[in-house]
Design a protein around this motif. Structure first.
Motif, PDB file in Angstrom:
ATOM      1  N   LYS A 284       0.612  -1.151  -0.207  1.00 17.95           N
ATOM      2  CA  LYS A 284       0.189  -0.001   0.041  1.00 17.95           C
ATOM      3  C   LYS A 284       0.886   1.201  -0.089  1.00 17.95           C
ATOM      4  O   LYS A 284       1.947   1.242   0.669  1.00 17.95           O
ATOM      5  CB  LYS A 284      -0.984  -0.083   1.239  1.00 17.95           C
ATOM      6  CG  LYS A 284      -1.683  -1.289   1.290  1.00 17.95           C
ATOM      7  CD  LYS A 284      -2.758  -1.265  -0.174  1.00 17.95           C
ATOM      8  CE  LYS A 284      -3.817  -2.435   0.025  1.00 17.95           C
ATOM      9  NZ  LYS A 284      -4.577  -2.540  -1.137  1.00 17.95           N
ATOM     10  N   GLY A 285       0.500   2.250  -0.763  1.00 16.04           N
ATOM     11  CA  GLY A 285       1.462   3.394  -0.856  1.00 16.04           C
ATOM     12  C   GLY A 285       0.667   4.341  -1.950  1.00 16.04           C
ATOM     13  O   GLY A 285      -0.196   3.919  -2.839  1.00 16.04           O
ATOM     14  N   SER A 286       1.391   5.656  -2.142  1.00 13.72           N
ATOM     15  CA  SER A 286       0.851   6.424  -3.182  1.00 13.72           C
ATOM     16  C   SER A 286       1.462   6.032  -4.575  1.00 13.72           C
ATOM     17  O   SER A 286       2.273   5.438  -4.807  1.00 13.72           O
ATOM     18  CB  SER A 286       0.927   7.847  -2.904  1.00 13.72           C
ATOM     19  OG  SER A 286       2.482   7.830  -2.712  1.00 13.72           O
ATOM     20  N   THR A 287       0.798   6.647  -5.440  1.00 17.45           N
ATOM     21  CA  THR A 287       1.115   6.518  -7.009  1.00 17.45           C
ATOM     22  C   THR A 287       1.100   7.921  -7.532  1.00 17.45           C
ATOM     23  O   THR A 287       0.729   8.751  -7.224  1.00 17.45           O
ATOM     24  CB  THR A 287       0.130   5.574  -7.749  1.00 17.45           C
ATOM     25  OG1 THR A 287      -1.115   6.466  -7.704  1.00 17.45           O
ATOM     26  CG2 THR A 287       0.023   4.342  -7.237  1.00 17.45           C
ATOM     27  N   VAL A 288       2.191   7.966  -8.692  1.00 13.14           N
ATOM     28  CA  VAL A 288       2.257   9.318  -9.301  1.00 13.14           C
ATOM     29  C   VAL A 288       2.152   9.187 -10.836  1.00 13.14           C
ATOM     30  O   VAL A 288       2.750   8.046 -11.253  1.00 13.14           O
ATOM     31  CB  VAL A 288       3.533   9.720  -8.883  1.00 13.14           C
ATOM     32  CG1 VAL A 288       3.864  11.144  -9.803  1.00 13.14           C
ATOM     33  CG2 VAL A 288       3.350  10.209  -7.352  1.00 13.14           C
ATOM     34  N   SER A 289       1.576   9.964 -11.527  1.00 12.63           N
ATOM     35  CA  SER A 289       1.834  10.007 -13.061  1.00 12.63           C
ATOM     36  C   SER A 289       1.720  11.420 -13.338  1.00 12.63           C
ATOM     37  O   SER A 289       1.059  12.271 -12.620  1.00 12.63           O
ATOM     38  CB  SER A 289       0.767   9.138 -13.878  1.00 12.63           C
ATOM     39  OG  SER A 289      -0.684   9.649 -13.560  1.00 12.63           O
ATOM     40  N   GLY A 326       6.568   9.680  -1.446  1.00 19.65           N
ATOM     41  CA  GLY A 326       6.933   8.375  -0.973  1.00 19.65           C
ATOM     42  C   GLY A 326       6.251   7.114  -2.057  1.00 19.65           C
ATOM     43  O   GLY A 326       5.743   6.157  -1.368  1.00 19.65           O
ATOM     44  N   ALA A 327       6.001   7.464  -3.033  1.00 20.46           N
ATOM     45  CA  ALA A 327       5.297   6.588  -4.180  1.00 20.46           C
ATOM     46  C   ALA A 327       5.755   5.351  -4.084  1.00 20.46           C
ATOM     47  O   ALA A 327       6.936   5.040  -4.201  1.00 20.46           O
ATOM     48  CB  ALA A 327       4.924   7.015  -5.490  1.00 20.46           C
ATOM     49  N   VAL A 328       4.982   4.211  -4.240  1.00 18.08           N
ATOM     50  CA  VAL A 328       5.496   2.725  -4.299  1.00 18.08           C
ATOM     51  C   VAL A 328       5.563   2.359  -5.824  1.00 18.08           C
ATOM     52  O   VAL A 328       6.205   1.243  -6.126  1.00 18.08           O
ATOM     53  CB  VAL A 328       4.593   1.729  -3.595  1.00 18.08           C
ATOM     54  CG1 VAL A 328       4.771   2.100  -2.138  1.00 18.08           C
ATOM     55  CG2 VAL A 328       3.077   1.784  -3.971  1.00 18.08           C
ATOM     56  N   ILE A 329       4.837   3.026  -6.671  1.00 20.71           N
ATOM     57  CA  ILE A 329       4.952   2.761  -8.215  1.00 20.71           C
ATOM     58  C   ILE A 329       4.467   4.475  -8.926  1.00 20.71           C
ATOM     59  O   ILE A 329       3.592   5.047  -8.375  1.00 20.71           O
ATOM     60  CB  ILE A 329       3.730   1.795  -8.594  1.00 20.71           C
ATOM     61  CG1 ILE A 329       4.090   1.590 -10.036  1.00 20.71           C
ATOM     62  CG2 ILE A 329       2.396   2.165  -8.369  1.00 20.71           C
ATOM     63  CD1 ILE A 329       5.446   0.604 -10.351  1.00 20.71           C
ATOM     64  N   GLY A 330       4.994   4.425 -10.116  1.00 22.42           N
ATOM     65  CA  GLY A 330       4.714   5.650 -10.832  1.00 22.42           C
ATOM     66  C   GLY A 330       5.275   5.491 -12.363  1.00 22.42           C
ATOM     67  O   GLY A 330       5.724   4.653 -12.667  1.00 22.42           O
ATOM     68  N   GLY A 331       4.908   6.731 -12.937  1.00 24.32           N
ATOM     69  CA  GLY A 331       5.244   6.642 -14.531  1.00 24.32           C
ATOM     70  C   GLY A 331       4.860   7.463 -15.358  1.00 24.32           C
ATOM     71  O   GLY A 331       3.982   8.546 -14.846  1.00 24.32           O
TER      72      GLY A 331
END
Length: 462
Positions: A284-289, A326-331
């Protein structure tokens, strides 16, 4: 013919006039400026720089120029040769180098090449750093070191196998689950370095691989941008071969698109969505795009009870936001997956491994997995403006008109409506406004784009 000098490096068409194209003189000039900048950043100490390239026809020539210039500037070189963009980034980290230069023009046609500049973290230079390099390139007062202080080539060894090994070692890559599914995969690597690494990664995962345009000649079999209109051949081969899916990468292998078992596009916007769905089911954590990416990532993130954040367009901005929250995944919605557990860079190899793990564990077909996500459709347009038009003023006017809506202005103007959005941004290199829209149907996305294009033309008296 074109030479584009930007904060992320230098990009241009090979040959022609100095200062107007990517010529040997320009390569030497900007490599020298990069070394000067990195020397400033490192208090004058002797530098170690990693160099890697994609399979473009001009790659070896540019590589030789860069290596020689680095040595002439007093920097030591680790040359990883034919290597992906993410692989070169990781080579900087693993070798504890001071920086790196990637020789690739990404998805541009074969007559283009570029120098992409990295810091010691294997990440692209930020805005201020890039501007400093450009300023140093215009200063000709630099004195090159004398004979006893020139650099050395520390190694000329490939990094691709080590990159694959580190991807397979990730805790959330379940190679055994993928092997059990015995996927049959068609790979279109558009005749670049992806043809070396992607089939090898897939075979390590127990997949049967059908290679399409995988010989790294640099003579691209089709337009190298992995968009649906350029992928008709792989769609036909998937159906003919009875394959489970297709994998498509761009020439430097930082963008990733999938094709489903029926030949339909999984759509590259959904590459990140699917990988994020998998990661969030375990961590669990934040995401970014970036602002121009699909709303589907936000929807999937919130479905997992987590928070989504948007950044300005550009990988360096996505990475900065990921670190901030502190995102766990992004792109990025162009098929760029950034997984911090490996490194902070768009990486098609980690995207393939995580995606296939999820597909295997879900025991789904590609079309079934795609239907499990919210359906959005994007329309991408632009308006040509005269240089005399104040684009910033136009964007301010649009923002004021829609002040009652959810507006984000960190990069142009993005307006979020209940069932759709529009993102307006000016180009850094030409007098145009880009108009990206997304809605629940293609007709709605196109209609929203036309509406804002008409508004802009009215404001500009076009």
């Amino acid at each position: 013919m074109t030479l584009i000098k930007s904060i992320s490096g230098i990009r241009g068409t090979v040959g022609g006039a100095v200062g107007e194209n990517l010529t040997p003189i320009d390569v030497v000039k900007f490599t020298t400026a990069y070394v000067r900048f990195m020397t400033e950043q490192n208090d004058g100490k002797r530098l170690t720089i990693v160099v890697g390239r994609d399979a473009r026809i001009s790659g070896e020539m540019v590589d030789d120029l860069i290596e020689g210039t680095l040595l002439g500037c007093g920097a030591d070189v680790i040359n990883v040769g034919l290597c992906t963009t993410p692989g070169t980034e990781m080579a900087v980290i693993c070798n504890r180098a001071d920086g790196g230069i990637i020789i690739t023009a990404s998805h541009n046609p074969r007559q283009w090449n570029a120098l992409k500049l990295l810091n010691a973290r294997g990440e692209f230079l930020n805005d201020a750093e890039g501007k400093r390099v450009l300023a140093l390139a215009e200063d000709e007062s630099f004195l090159y070191p004398e004979i006893d202080s020139i650099g050395r080539v520390l190694s000329r060894e490939p990094f691709n196998d080590e990159h694959i090994r580190r991807v397979l070692a990730l805790p959330l890559v379940d190679a055994e689950a993928v092997k059990a599914r015995k996927f049959k995969v068609v790979v279109d690597a558009v005749n670049s370095v992806g043809g070396v690494v992607i089939p090898k990664l897939l075979r390590e995962l127990g997949c049967e691989v059908v290679e399409l345009n995988c010989e790294p000649t640099g003579y691209f079999a089709h337009n190298p941008e992995p968009l649906p209109e350029n992928l008709t051949e792989i769609s036909q081969v998937i159906v003919r071969e009875g394959a489970d899916l297709g994998v498509v990468v761009d020439p430097d292998v930082d963008r990733l698109a999938f094709v489903s078992e029926d030949g339909s596009m999984f759509v590259e916007e959904y590459t990140l969505v699917a990988v994020a769905d998998y990661i969030l089911s375990h961590a669990k954590g934040s995401t970014v795009s970036n602002l121009s990416s699909s709303r589907a990532l936000r929807d999937v993130t919130e479905r997992h009870g987590c928070e989504y954040f948007a950044s300005a367009v550009g990988e360096v901005n996505v990475v900065a936001k990921m670190k901030e929250v502190g995102a766990v995944i992004g792109g990025e919605g162009n098929g760029g997956v950034i997984y911090p557990e490996l490194h902070y860079g768009r990486d098609a190899l980690v995207g393939v491994a995580l995606f296939l793990t999820y597909l295997a564990q879900k025991n789904m077909k590609m079309t079934e997995l795609r239907r499990s996500y919210p359906a959005y459709f994007a329309s991408k347009n632009k308006i040509q403006l005269t240089p005399a038009i104040d684009v910033d003023k136009v964007l301010r006017e649009i923002k004021a008109r829609y002040a009652g809506e959810n507006v984000n202005d960190i990069d142009g103007v993005k307006i979020d409506f209940a069932e759709s959005w529009v993102h307006l941004r000016k180009s850094n290199t030409e007098p145009i406004i880009r108009i990206y829209t997304e809605a629940k149907s293609m007709d709605e996305a196109d209609a929203l784009a036309r509406r804002f294009m008409d508004e802009i033309k009215t404001i500009c008296n076009l």
